[in-house]
Design a protein around this motif. Structure first.
Motif, PDB file in Angstrom:
ATOM      1  N   TRP A 101       0.590  -1.571   0.019  1.00 18.39           N
ATOM      2  CA  TRP A 101      -0.165   0.574   0.108  1.00 18.39           C
ATOM      3  C   TRP A 101       0.568   1.303  -0.094  1.00 18.39           C
ATOM      4  O   TRP A 101       0.590   2.105  -0.437  1.00 18.39           O
ATOM      5  CB  TRP A 101      -1.323  -0.363   1.008  1.00 18.39           C
ATOM      6  CG  TRP A 101      -1.887   1.312   1.622  1.00 18.39           C
ATOM      7  CD1 TRP A 101      -1.504   1.787   2.657  1.00 18.39           C
ATOM      8  CD2 TRP A 101      -2.782   2.219   0.901  1.00 18.39           C
ATOM      9  NE1 TRP A 101      -2.556   2.821   2.308  1.00 18.39           N
ATOM     10  CE2 TRP A 101      -3.015   2.854   1.424  1.00 18.39           C
ATOM     11  CE3 TRP A 101      -3.240   1.242  -0.084  1.00 18.39           C
ATOM     12  CZ2 TRP A 101      -3.802   4.291   0.633  1.00 18.39           C
ATOM     13  CZ3 TRP A 101      -3.762   2.593  -1.170  1.00 18.39           C
ATOM     14  CH2 TRP A 101      -4.366   3.753   0.109  1.00 18.39           C
ATOM     15  N   GLN A 105       1.485   4.241  -3.140  1.00 17.89           N
ATOM     16  CA  GLN A 105       0.860   5.139  -2.214  1.00 17.89           C
ATOM     17  C   GLN A 105       1.664   6.350  -3.221  1.00 17.89           C
ATOM     18  O   GLN A 105       1.568   7.716  -4.217  1.00 17.89           O
ATOM     19  CB  GLN A 105       1.083   5.963  -1.252  1.00 17.89           C
ATOM     20  CG  GLN A 105       0.358   5.361  -0.829  1.00 17.89           C
ATOM     21  CD  GLN A 105      -0.370   5.906   1.391  1.00 17.89           C
ATOM     22  OE1 GLN A 105       0.346   4.697   1.790  1.00 17.89           O
ATOM     23  NE2 GLN A 105      -1.524   6.463   1.254  1.00 17.89           N
ATOM     24  N   SER A 157      -4.604   1.473 -10.357  1.00 15.88           N
ATOM     25  CA  SER A 157      -5.642   0.337  -8.591  1.00 15.88           C
ATOM     26  C   SER A 157      -5.304  -0.699  -9.364  1.00 15.88           C
ATOM     27  O   SER A 157      -4.911  -2.005  -9.313  1.00 15.88           O
ATOM     28  CB  SER A 157      -6.379   0.256  -7.849  1.00 15.88           C
ATOM     29  OG  SER A 157      -6.401   0.943  -6.798  1.00 15.88           O
ATOM     30  N   LEU A 247      -6.341  -2.622  -1.392  1.00 16.74           N
ATOM     31  CA  LEU A 247      -4.767  -2.434  -1.548  1.00 16.74           C
ATOM     32  C   LEU A 247      -4.103  -2.859  -0.031  1.00 16.74           C
ATOM     33  O   LEU A 247      -2.650  -2.689  -0.185  1.00 16.74           O
ATOM     34  CB  LEU A 247      -4.672  -1.254  -1.834  1.00 16.74           C
ATOM     35  CG  LEU A 247      -4.875  -1.147  -3.494  1.00 16.74           C
ATOM     36  CD1 LEU A 247      -4.848   0.422  -3.656  1.00 16.74           C
ATOM     37  CD2 LEU A 247      -3.701  -1.318  -4.283  1.00 16.74           C
ATOM     38  N   GLN A 248      -4.674  -1.775   1.155  1.00  8.78           N
ATOM     39  CA  GLN A 248      -4.210  -2.325   2.853  1.00  8.78           C
ATOM     40  C   GLN A 248      -4.166  -3.738   2.319  1.00  8.78           C
ATOM     41  O   GLN A 248      -2.790  -3.864   3.607  1.00  8.78           O
ATOM     42  CB  GLN A 248      -5.237  -1.074   3.152  1.00  8.78           C
ATOM     43  CG  GLN A 248      -4.777   0.218   2.966  1.00  8.78           C
ATOM     44  CD  GLN A 248      -6.014   0.805   3.343  1.00  8.78           C
ATOM     45  OE1 GLN A 248      -6.743   0.702   4.638  1.00  8.78           O
ATOM     46  NE2 GLN A 248      -5.528   1.712   4.619  1.00  8.78           N
TER      47      GLN A 248
END
Length: 257
Positions: A101, A105, A157, A247-248
């Motif tokens: 994640w 970013q 994503s 994504l986390q």
């Protein structure tokens, strides 16, 4: 170590690598300019469904924005991840004190910088060469920026996740290219969705590009009403939140090795 310090090294590396990647820069900057010239020259002064005072060029800009962000995510980011995976660099990245994640970013920020530069270029051309008109008020402009970021989040994503889980570069390229083409033909860019058979229209509404274009177009022409695009907004918000959650939580096989 501060939160910014964790992202800065990755961001610097990705920005340098991106500006050196001529193919990615071509598709992110030159292609949107070419589309502006083609569609602006062909439909720029034609009336639209938004009213006789809203000309074709006023709808070309938001379409081009979504096309740029989708192309960047599905083609640009996926190519970047596949390249560093093939070199073994990505696996080494994950030995650092960073998560997938956090790396995303940094990658998101790097590609977003170039996307904004590209948007400024073809957007400026639309006003200077084809006489587009700024129709958004302050509130609509703020919403446009928010949904610009959410659109980027969704498509970046998708490209990122596909590249993580498909080991073969050839297969991943085919998958991302295929998905991108499906998005194009179900979004109204290539063929107006209203002219498609009813069952195809329902199929088209499954995909995010259609919803993103609807929102960006209505905002850009200053015709923002929840009664018209409320469903599109809900779709984008839910999908954006879902992408953040995925994504986390995402992990791939070598995490446990």
């Amino acid at each position: 170590m501060s939160r910014i310090d964790k992202y800065t090294p990755f961001l610097k590396v990705e920005l340098k690598a991106l500006f050196r990647e001529h193919t990615s820069m071509f598709f992110m900057i030159i292609v949107p300019i070419a589309l502006t010239v083609v569609f602006g020259g062909t439909f720029g002064d034609s009336p639209t469904i938004f009213g006789k005072n809203v000309l074709g060029i006023d709808t070309v800009v938001p379409i081009n924005v979504v096309f740029l962000l989708a192309n960047t995510g599905l083609m640009g980011i996926s190519i970047t991840i596949l390249d560093i995976k093939g070199q073994g660099v990505f696996k080494r990245y994950m030995t650092y004190p960073a998560t997938y994640w956090q790396y995303f970013q940094s990658l998101f920020a790097a590609f977003l910088v170039v996307s904004i530069i590209s948007t400024a270029i073809f957007g400026g051309m639309s006003f200077v060469v084809y006489h587009a008109i700024w129709r958004m008020n302050v509130w609509q402009t703020l919403l446009f920026i928010i949904f610009y970021l959410l659109t980027a989040l969704i498509f970046f994503s998708v490209g990122y996740l596909i590249s993580l889980f498909i080991t073969s570069s050839r297969t991943a390229s085919l998958v991302t290219s295929g998905i991108f083409m499906i998005f194009i033909f179900t979004s109204g860019i290539a063929i107006p969705t209203d002219s498609l058979p009813e069952f195809v229209q329902k199929f088209a509404h499954i995909f995010p590009m259609y919803h993103c274009i609807q929102i960006m177009q209505y905002l850009w022409v200053g015709d923002f009403e929840l009664s018209k695009i409320g469903n599109n907004i809900v779709y984008v918000l839910i999908l954006s939140a879902l992408m953040v959650i995925i994504l986390q939580k995402v992990r791939i096989q070598w995490d446990s090795k």
